[in-house]
Write a protein that holds these residues in place. Sequence first.
Motif, PDB file in Angstrom:
ATOM      1  N   PRO A 427       0.798  -1.230   0.000  1.00 47.16           N
ATOM      2  CA  PRO A 427       0.000   0.000   0.000  1.00 47.16           C
ATOM      3  C   PRO A 427       0.828   1.276   0.000  1.00 47.16           C
ATOM      4  N   SER A 428       2.040   1.214   0.538  1.00 43.92           N
ATOM      5  CA  SER A 428       2.886   2.414   0.609  1.00 43.92           C
ATOM      6  C   SER A 428       3.958   2.431  -0.477  1.00 43.92           C
ATOM      7  N   GLN A 429       3.765   1.665  -1.543  1.00 41.94           N
ATOM      8  CA  GLN A 429       4.806   1.536  -2.572  1.00 41.94           C
ATOM      9  C   GLN A 429       5.152   2.877  -3.210  1.00 41.94           C
ATOM     10  N   LEU A 430       4.152   3.716  -3.468  1.00 38.96           N
ATOM     11  CA  LEU A 430       4.411   4.984  -4.146  1.00 38.96           C
ATOM     12  C   LEU A 430       5.252   5.909  -3.269  1.00 38.96           C
ATOM     13  N   GLU A 431       4.843   6.113  -1.999  1.00 42.22           N
ATOM     14  CA  GLU A 431       5.604   6.995  -1.132  1.00 42.22           C
ATOM     15  C   GLU A 431       6.967   6.413  -0.765  1.00 42.22           C
ATOM     16  N   ASP A 432       7.061   5.082  -0.687  1.00 39.85           N
ATOM     17  CA  ASP A 432       8.352   4.455  -0.409  1.00 39.85           C
ATOM     18  C   ASP A 432       9.329   4.709  -1.556  1.00 39.85           C
ATOM     19  N   PHE A 433       8.831   4.595  -2.793  1.00 39.65           N
ATOM     20  CA  PHE A 433       9.682   4.851  -3.959  1.00 39.65           C
ATOM     21  C   PHE A 433      10.119   6.310  -3.978  1.00 39.65           C
ATOM     22  N   TYR A 434       9.208   7.211  -3.652  1.00 37.95           N
ATOM     23  CA  TYR A 434       9.522   8.639  -3.626  1.00 37.95           C
ATOM     24  C   TYR A 434      10.651   8.926  -2.641  1.00 37.95           C
ATOM     25  N   MET A 435      10.573   8.359  -1.433  1.00 36.97           N
ATOM     26  CA  MET A 435      11.584   8.615  -0.414  1.00 36.97           C
ATOM     27  C   MET A 435      12.903   7.920  -0.755  1.00 36.97           C
ATOM     28  N   LYS A 436      12.827   6.716  -1.294  1.00 37.66           N
ATOM     29  CA  LYS A 436      14.034   5.937  -1.603  1.00 37.66           C
ATOM     30  C   LYS A 436      14.858   6.590  -2.699  1.00 37.66           C
ATOM     31  N   THR A 437      14.194   7.243  -3.628  1.00 35.77           N
ATOM     32  CA  THR A 437      14.881   7.800  -4.797  1.00 35.77           C
ATOM     33  C   THR A 437      14.974   9.319  -4.746  1.00 35.77           C
ATOM     34  N   ILE A 438      14.754   9.901  -3.575  1.00 34.02           N
ATOM     35  CA  ILE A 438      14.587  11.352  -3.492  1.00 34.02           C
ATOM     36  C   ILE A 438      15.805  12.117  -4.011  1.00 34.02           C
ATOM     37  N   GLU A 439      16.994  11.504  -3.951  1.00 37.09           N
ATOM     38  CA  GLU A 439      18.189  12.184  -4.431  1.00 37.09           C
ATOM     39  C   GLU A 439      18.148  12.384  -5.940  1.00 37.09           C
ATOM     40  N   PHE A 440      17.479  11.467  -6.655  1.00 35.77           N
ATOM     41  CA  PHE A 440      17.456  11.579  -8.118  1.00 35.77           C
ATOM     42  C   PHE A 440      16.623  12.775  -8.581  1.00 35.77           C
ATOM     43  N   PRO A 441      15.340  12.879  -8.187  1.00 35.26           N
ATOM     44  CA  PRO A 441      14.574  14.047  -8.663  1.00 35.26           C
ATOM     45  C   PRO A 441      15.099  15.366  -8.141  1.00 35.26           C
ATOM     46  N   ALA A 442      15.869  15.351  -7.045  1.00 35.05           N
ATOM     47  CA  ALA A 442      16.462  16.597  -6.553  1.00 35.05           C
ATOM     48  C   ALA A 442      17.666  17.014  -7.384  1.00 35.05           C
ATOM     49  N   GLY A 443      18.157  16.123  -8.269  1.00 34.15           N
ATOM     50  CA  GLY A 443      19.254  16.457  -9.171  1.00 34.15           C
ATOM     51  C   GLY A 443      20.631  16.111  -8.667  1.00 34.15           C
ATOM     52  N   PHE A 444      20.717  15.267  -7.637  1.00 32.75           N
ATOM     53  CA  PHE A 444      22.014  15.019  -7.003  1.00 32.75           C
ATOM     54  C   PHE A 444      22.584  13.622  -7.265  1.00 32.75           C
ATOM     55  N   MET A 445      21.943  12.847  -8.122  1.00 33.68           N
ATOM     56  CA  MET A 445      22.468  11.516  -8.421  1.00 33.68           C
ATOM     57  C   MET A 445      23.522  11.536  -9.525  1.00 33.68           C
ATOM     58  N   THR A 446      23.593  12.614 -10.287  1.00 32.18           N
ATOM     59  CA  THR A 446      24.551  12.697 -11.389  1.00 32.18           C
ATOM     60  C   THR A 446      25.973  12.504 -10.872  1.00 32.18           C
ATOM     61  N   GLN A 447      26.675  11.546 -11.477  1.00 29.67           N
ATOM     62  CA  GLN A 447      28.086  11.324 -11.164  1.00 29.67           C
ATOM     63  C   GLN A 447      28.792  10.951 -12.460  1.00 29.67           C
ATOM     64  N   TYR A 448      29.620  11.862 -12.942  1.00 26.92           N
ATOM     65  CA  TYR A 448      30.317  11.642 -14.197  1.00 26.92           C
ATOM     66  C   TYR A 448      31.454  10.644 -14.011  1.00 26.92           C
ATOM     67  N   ALA A 449      31.649   9.817 -15.030  1.00 28.69           N
ATOM     68  CA  ALA A 449      32.676   8.777 -15.000  1.00 28.69           C
ATOM     69  C   ALA A 449      34.054   9.382 -15.276  1.00 28.69           C
ATOM     70  N   PRO A 450      35.121   8.671 -14.881  1.00 26.42           N
ATOM     71  CA  PRO A 450      36.474   9.165 -15.165  1.00 26.42           C
ATOM     72  C   PRO A 450      36.684   9.463 -16.641  1.00 26.42           C
TER      73      PRO A 450
END
Length: 638
Positions: A427-450
Amino acid sequence: MQFHHHGYVSGDPRVQPAAGIGLDRAAELPDEMDVLIVGAGPAGMIAAAQLSQFPGVSTRIIDRRPGRLAVGQADGIQARTVETFQAFGFANRIIDEAYRITEMCFWKPDPENPRNIVRSARTPDDPHGMSEFPHLIVNQARVLDYFAEYARNAPGRVEPDWGWDFVTLAVEEGEYPVAVTLRRAAEAGASAGAAAGEERVVRAKYVLGADGARSRVREAIGRRLEGDQAFHAWGVMDVLAETDFPDIRLKCAIQSHDGGSILHIPREGNHLFRMYVDLGEVPHDDNGRVRLTTQEEVEERANRILHPYTVNVKHVAWRSVYEVGHRVTDKFDDVPHDEVGARTPRVFIAGDACHTHSAKAGQGMNVSMQDGWNLAWKLGHVLEGRAPESLLDTYSAERQEIAVNLIEFDKEWSSLMAKRPEDMEDPSQLEDFYMKTIEFPAGFMTQYAPSMLIAGDEHQDLATGFPIGKRFKSHPITRVCDATPQHLGHHHRADGRWRVYVFADAAAAGEASKTADLAEWILSSPDSPVVAFTPEGADVDAWFDVKVVYQQDHTEVEMDRVPPVFLPKVGPFGVTDYEKVYAAAPTDDIFDARGISRDGAIVVVRPDHYVANVLPLDATEALADFFAGIFRKQPAAV
């Protein structure tokens, strides 16, 4: 903000002195230019704004519209983007007029009466303190206005050339190898030397296609958006309305029992709000008929989802109906994979021209702006002779992978938003996904490779809070000269310079130490990037902004004992810049907060805020080698 070093400024200090092409900008679009940007949307405007800081580069930006965008479709501004706005000098101004998201509420069917919805959860928007800046909602048109103002007031004095339609291009030979055919847009009317519908050919060294999902630039270089369509439609509306829904001024994900879902987003100004209303599955043979869905039908569906609450629309500012699609091109420039390194890219695409997805994750405008910024400073470096043309290969290599990650995230988020609650595994799958991935929509998951721009992680342990390849996360410090609290990253302006942060060892300023040795090397060694690459006659910090952060309290740092490289003489009068010397804040020590070794560390940051290298204080040879792989020796060094 710094000014007066070129003489007294009595007017707006945000208006920088004109230089280079900005001294005599042609009123009409010229026949030849260094960079032609097609499209004055988010990707194109940030690219123009960044290139306006390279006044030796002739930059023009065209758009088929007759003037500024009046109503924008995108509105979500992630915290990473607000950090970017800070670099361009307007973060605080746009924060003041925006809606600030602090929480998100989740609504689901009432277990006792599934026809009704009830609030099931409310989550903080940034529970981990990922940024000191907020998540905002503001009209895309205002974002473009701010970038336009910045470009207009920058040394290059870049302004859009309105009313030009891109027709096609061809890459040929010569100094300006890209021949671009343009047509005067009918709605622009006649202009000097170009009547409506008249075509002309201009030539450029490089072209950036930021002309949207139906990009003609993309088509001209043979790239195609590849992907799939979810066959699920949504009606979106920006409206003024009366409602008894209690969370109308909070961002909400609303799931009904059988009527579909709504993503609700309050807008700036305290009255307007946006709703993405689920219109359900679309038959494969629909052929776009769902786009004919009326406003009345969208409102009726919204009221069904919101039951027992109602919404009575009084005014529609903007509306649309769209089907979710997830597409990305395999490369963001005109060089085939098997020819990378053999020839230079001449044409690039950015934003919706190379990746499209749903609007519900609020990523489109944000990712597009990072595309434009990533490319623009690299073009500036190459065209000013700072760096070799191979630097331009890194644009597609870095940004295409980010787009693929975005598409995968958006597919899952869109799919969850469209699911009925009873079909979910939990039942909480949507909010769990939102919290688990919150760094991505905030723009902070980007990590450029060497790459030539991103070093390996051999010395990452010296500054664990500044991951190599990720954006430089700011932190409070104290500026020594005036004892004022500052945020270290807020002084990283979008001026095309690299930042070299020297986090000092335990020795005090003026004492024999690795910090003192490094400072002497930076200022005097022929291998130092400052010495090797700064053009003759330029300020010593023209290309490399070198700062120091001492471990001691600011009261224990004596300015007259600080090494000269951290107190450079700048401007035509050779006055001292005192704003490069900092001390750790006693109540919130940056060394502890960012995992910086007490033996000190060098943190190198690219012009677009991404951490490029972390090194020990005595690793001068490695620092020299890193920059030697990026920069070209200047004809005469300082």
